[in-house]
Design a protein around this motif. Sequence first.
Motif, PDB file in Angstrom:
ATOM      1  N   ALA A 178     -18.869  25.759  21.694  1.00 28.24           N
ATOM      2  CA  ALA A 178     -18.432  26.289  20.169  1.00 28.24           C
ATOM      3  C   ALA A 178     -18.150  25.285  19.697  1.00 28.24           C
ATOM      4  O   ALA A 178     -17.970  25.205  18.340  1.00 28.24           O
ATOM      5  CB  ALA A 178     -17.662  27.402  20.482  1.00 28.24           C
ATOM      6  N   GLU A 179     -17.032  24.425  20.264  1.00 26.42           N
ATOM      7  CA  GLU A 179     -16.216  23.357  19.567  1.00 26.42           C
ATOM      8  C   GLU A 179     -17.009  22.114  19.276  1.00 26.42           C
ATOM      9  O   GLU A 179     -16.686  21.267  18.381  1.00 26.42           O
ATOM     10  CB  GLU A 179     -15.185  22.883  20.227  1.00 26.42           C
ATOM     11  CG  GLU A 179     -13.994  24.048  20.320  1.00 26.42           C
ATOM     12  CD  GLU A 179     -12.805  23.615  21.189  1.00 26.42           C
ATOM     13  OE1 GLU A 179     -11.840  24.431  21.165  1.00 26.42           O
ATOM     14  OE2 GLU A 179     -12.754  22.744  22.025  1.00 26.42           O
ATOM     15  N   ASP A 198      -9.814  35.546  18.404  1.00 24.95           N
ATOM     16  CA  ASP A 198      -9.186  34.348  17.595  1.00 24.95           C
ATOM     17  C   ASP A 198      -9.867  32.964  17.546  1.00 24.95           C
ATOM     18  O   ASP A 198     -10.037  32.308  16.776  1.00 24.95           O
ATOM     19  CB  ASP A 198      -7.811  34.386  17.566  1.00 24.95           C
ATOM     20  CG  ASP A 198      -7.515  33.934  18.837  1.00 24.95           C
ATOM     21  OD1 ASP A 198      -8.072  34.181  19.849  1.00 24.95           O
ATOM     22  OD2 ASP A 198      -6.196  33.508  18.809  1.00 24.95           O
ATOM     23  N   PHE A 199     -10.538  33.086  18.741  1.00 24.62           N
ATOM     24  CA  PHE A 199     -11.202  31.587  19.082  1.00 24.62           C
ATOM     25  C   PHE A 199     -12.359  31.347  18.232  1.00 24.62           C
ATOM     26  O   PHE A 199     -12.657  30.668  17.654  1.00 24.62           O
ATOM     27  CB  PHE A 199     -11.551  31.436  20.691  1.00 24.62           C
ATOM     28  CG  PHE A 199     -12.446  30.392  20.875  1.00 24.62           C
ATOM     29  CD1 PHE A 199     -11.923  28.890  20.884  1.00 24.62           C
ATOM     30  CD2 PHE A 199     -13.630  30.538  21.178  1.00 24.62           C
ATOM     31  CE1 PHE A 199     -12.631  27.958  21.122  1.00 24.62           C
ATOM     32  CE2 PHE A 199     -14.765  29.283  21.285  1.00 24.62           C
ATOM     33  CZ  PHE A 199     -14.042  28.090  21.424  1.00 24.62           C
ATOM     34  N   TYR A 200     -13.360  32.562  18.269  1.00 23.48           N
ATOM     35  CA  TYR A 200     -14.626  32.642  17.571  1.00 23.48           C
ATOM     36  C   TYR A 200     -14.187  32.512  16.146  1.00 23.48           C
ATOM     37  O   TYR A 200     -14.884  31.855  15.533  1.00 23.48           O
ATOM     38  CB  TYR A 200     -15.279  33.967  18.056  1.00 23.48           C
ATOM     39  CG  TYR A 200     -15.748  33.969  19.387  1.00 23.48           C
ATOM     40  CD1 TYR A 200     -16.726  32.853  19.935  1.00 23.48           C
ATOM     41  CD2 TYR A 200     -15.240  34.879  20.381  1.00 23.48           C
ATOM     42  CE1 TYR A 200     -17.232  32.912  21.136  1.00 23.48           C
ATOM     43  CE2 TYR A 200     -15.633  34.793  21.721  1.00 23.48           C
ATOM     44  CZ  TYR A 200     -16.670  33.974  22.110  1.00 23.48           C
ATOM     45  OH  TYR A 200     -16.859  33.989  23.355  1.00 23.48           O
ATOM     46  N   GLU A 201     -13.376  33.290  15.745  1.00 26.53           N
ATOM     47  CA  GLU A 201     -12.958  33.212  14.033  1.00 26.53           C
ATOM     48  C   GLU A 201     -12.568  31.980  13.557  1.00 26.53           C
ATOM     49  O   GLU A 201     -12.996  31.388  12.454  1.00 26.53           O
ATOM     50  CB  GLU A 201     -11.809  34.314  13.916  1.00 26.53           C
ATOM     51  CG  GLU A 201     -12.028  35.744  14.202  1.00 26.53           C
ATOM     52  CD  GLU A 201     -10.896  36.726  14.334  1.00 26.53           C
ATOM     53  OE1 GLU A 201      -9.631  36.209  14.156  1.00 26.53           O
ATOM     54  OE2 GLU A 201     -11.235  37.883  14.436  1.00 26.53           O
ATOM     55  N   ASN A 229     -19.756  27.421  13.248  1.00 27.26           N
ATOM     56  CA  ASN A 229     -20.642  28.613  13.628  1.00 27.26           C
ATOM     57  C   ASN A 229     -21.906  28.831  12.822  1.00 27.26           C
ATOM     58  O   ASN A 229     -22.550  29.945  12.676  1.00 27.26           O
ATOM     59  CB  ASN A 229     -19.733  29.848  13.600  1.00 27.26           C
ATOM     60  CG  ASN A 229     -19.364  30.232  12.006  1.00 27.26           C
ATOM     61  OD1 ASN A 229     -19.553  29.436  11.205  1.00 27.26           O
ATOM     62  ND2 ASN A 229     -19.133  31.404  11.843  1.00 27.26           N
ATOM     63  N   GLU A 230     -22.491  27.453  12.099  1.00 29.59           N
ATOM     64  CA  GLU A 230     -23.608  27.770  11.281  1.00 29.59           C
ATOM     65  C   GLU A 230     -24.820  26.558  11.863  1.00 29.59           C
ATOM     66  O   GLU A 230     -25.627  26.414  11.060  1.00 29.59           O
ATOM     67  CB  GLU A 230     -23.404  27.671   9.809  1.00 29.59           C
ATOM     68  CG  GLU A 230     -22.513  28.471   9.409  1.00 29.59           C
ATOM     69  CD  GLU A 230     -22.232  28.266   7.711  1.00 29.59           C
ATOM     70  OE1 GLU A 230     -22.293  29.136   7.036  1.00 29.59           O
ATOM     71  OE2 GLU A 230     -21.834  26.914   7.545  1.00 29.59           O
ATOM     72  N   ILE A 231     -24.487  26.220  13.014  1.00 25.95           N
ATOM     73  CA  ILE A 231     -25.369  25.352  13.609  1.00 25.95           C
ATOM     74  C   ILE A 231     -26.014  25.985  14.662  1.00 25.95           C
ATOM     75  O   ILE A 231     -25.455  26.224  15.780  1.00 25.95           O
ATOM     76  CB  ILE A 231     -24.622  24.012  14.324  1.00 25.95           C
ATOM     77  CG1 ILE A 231     -24.121  23.421  13.125  1.00 25.95           C
ATOM     78  CG2 ILE A 231     -25.646  23.142  14.872  1.00 25.95           C
ATOM     79  CD1 ILE A 231     -22.998  22.212  13.479  1.00 25.95           C
ATOM     80  N   PRO A 232     -27.351  26.455  14.538  1.00 31.51           N
ATOM     81  CA  PRO A 232     -28.164  27.196  15.591  1.00 31.51           C
ATOM     82  C   PRO A 232     -28.195  26.520  16.963  1.00 31.51           C
ATOM     83  O   PRO A 232     -28.349  25.286  17.105  1.00 31.51           O
ATOM     84  CB  PRO A 232     -29.626  27.376  14.971  1.00 31.51           C
ATOM     85  CG  PRO A 232     -29.325  27.097  13.526  1.00 31.51           C
ATOM     86  CD  PRO A 232     -28.055  26.043  13.231  1.00 31.51           C
ATOM     87  N   VAL A 233     -27.837  27.495  18.041  1.00 32.67           N
ATOM     88  CA  VAL A 233     -28.136  26.868  19.576  1.00 32.67           C
ATOM     89  C   VAL A 233     -28.563  27.916  20.338  1.00 32.67           C
ATOM     90  O   VAL A 233     -27.928  29.008  20.597  1.00 32.67           O
ATOM     91  CB  VAL A 233     -26.428  26.399  19.968  1.00 32.67           C
ATOM     92  CG1 VAL A 233     -26.652  26.101  21.573  1.00 32.67           C
ATOM     93  CG2 VAL A 233     -25.842  25.369  19.346  1.00 32.67           C
TER      94      VAL A 233
END
Length: 608
Positions: A178-179, A198-201, A229-233
């Motif tokens: 995610a990071e 809060d990590f995802y937020e 969070n806008e880079i498709p994986v």
Amino acid sequence: MKNLTKLFALLVFVILCLQTNAQPGFGGPGKDVIREFTPKSLDKIAPPEYDFQRANKLPLTGYFEKSFEVNGQNRTAKIYISSAAPVRPFFTVIAVPEKVNTTDFLVASGWHDLAEKNEECLLLLEAGKDGWGDVNSEKQYIDSVMKFYSRNNYFSTFGISYLLGFDGGGTALEVWSAENPLKVISQVFINTESLRDDFYETQANKFMDGSSSGYKAIEIPEEIRIASNEIPVPTLFINSDLSKVETSMEYWSDVNDVETASSSIAEYFWGAKVYPQAKDSKAWATAYSGPVSKVATLEAASDVLDPNLNKIVHEFLTEYVAYDNTTAYGRHLALRKPYGEIRNMLVKNELREFQVYVSESAAKMWPEGAPVVFVFPGNSQTDKVFFHNTLWWKVADQEGCILVIVCETYSNNSVSVSHANTGLFYEQLADYMKKYYQVDTTRFYATGQSAGSFAVQGFGITNPDYFAAIASTSGLSSVSNEAGFGRTSVEDASYKTIPNYCIIGEGDIEMMTGTLWDDTENMLDAWAEYYLKANKLGSIGDGSNVEKDGRFYTWTWKNEQDIPLFKVGRTLYRAHNCIPAEMPRLYDFLKHWSLKEGVRYYDGVAVK
């Protein structure tokens, strides 16, 4: 009785030998096989020497261990490099299941065989002596391992990885993913747990800037900035209780911009629910390939050592390929295509690899002979890497052209490559293609990226009769009193006509960025000056000959016959690495040209 005993012993020995699946480079059965699965410490051996006997192969292969000091504890990770792994191979990073011996997992799960079969490699993250710890401590361990993994002199990597995480190690690996979404192609999480909300937020508020590439910094307009969070994986979750990863599934569903309705595809993955990327998705990474990403979920107990399970996991992961781990604005995600024909050739007594991709459309569209595009990758990029990071095969499928992708030779160390003897290599390849393939010899074209583009643009100056036309990205050549990098000596310059098109990124190498009309004199100006003169096109003009198409700006110069001989392209928000969407633009320029007995033709019209 003794004979029966000997026969039985022999039978057992044969069976054991067959089960070991010994690979070239590890010797035959017996002690050598045992050594294959006993890791050798990278802490105690020097980086490998050059191996010029094998083209585009990592010189160090086998099973290895590396130690890391993390929070006062000694931790280890294992590395498996398949016997035929190329330079910059695909790696799957695996957080090994809790309470499972890493070597046992490697063999019993089938991952060893998968790596060997596909010429891929594995990085195996291991729990500490007390098992996988809390997420924060394990993240420090993963960061330490990934830092070594991404840059060392023992092996090289594709640059972006597949991820597979089990149990607590998988949960920590999700944090890393995610990071660092630019460093991940696709991922699978088995028996993991969601992280705190809060990590995802937080990821939604981390925006990618225009300076991460290491080249010229770009100012990214606020309205188009891309968040983490806008880079498709593409992501698959397998869990005996999916409620444990509910928040994770929601997060990665948003990341991949998936449809809310799922489809259950039994033959795809034991009836997993599949959520495809929305057809109207605006994700930058899939703008060229289309909505190819997805999230899949399967609620079921799993045997982590089951080869069938891990085979399907591998199939999910390797369905995809992605490129550019430096900037979100040059990132692409695509379906992974099998390579073309991999060949070897001696060039100045050195074995070199090259790839020939012949699409099914070639013979149908061009029964008398297909046009050929000779592709020269950038520095450190092999033919296999460049095949995936440009998607030139999509152009070949559509246009029926044949691709010949050169592979560079070993360079500053034994696990990386760069260009050498490029002119001689091309001449041999041209003869090879004329001899063994149905080609149109009047339509030989050249393209390249970075160092490969420098080579192609140099050919345009010194050997314009090599090709009917050239079109490349992010590498220029000009004429100077002294030859050097990107410079051809005046004595070697032909000043002959050759159609030429080069695209530069807005955030490219500093010495070639900007426009022909700014106040900075650089390589771009010198390159254009030569080719405008060689093609008898006059001055640069005032720049009004520009065509704008979204992020693509193109300036075109035509001769007195209204034939476009010279083009300069500029891609906004792109750094140094080219992007797949530029390849059709290059070929749309090339395909009109032919060269017959020294005369150039544009759609059959001779250039005066």
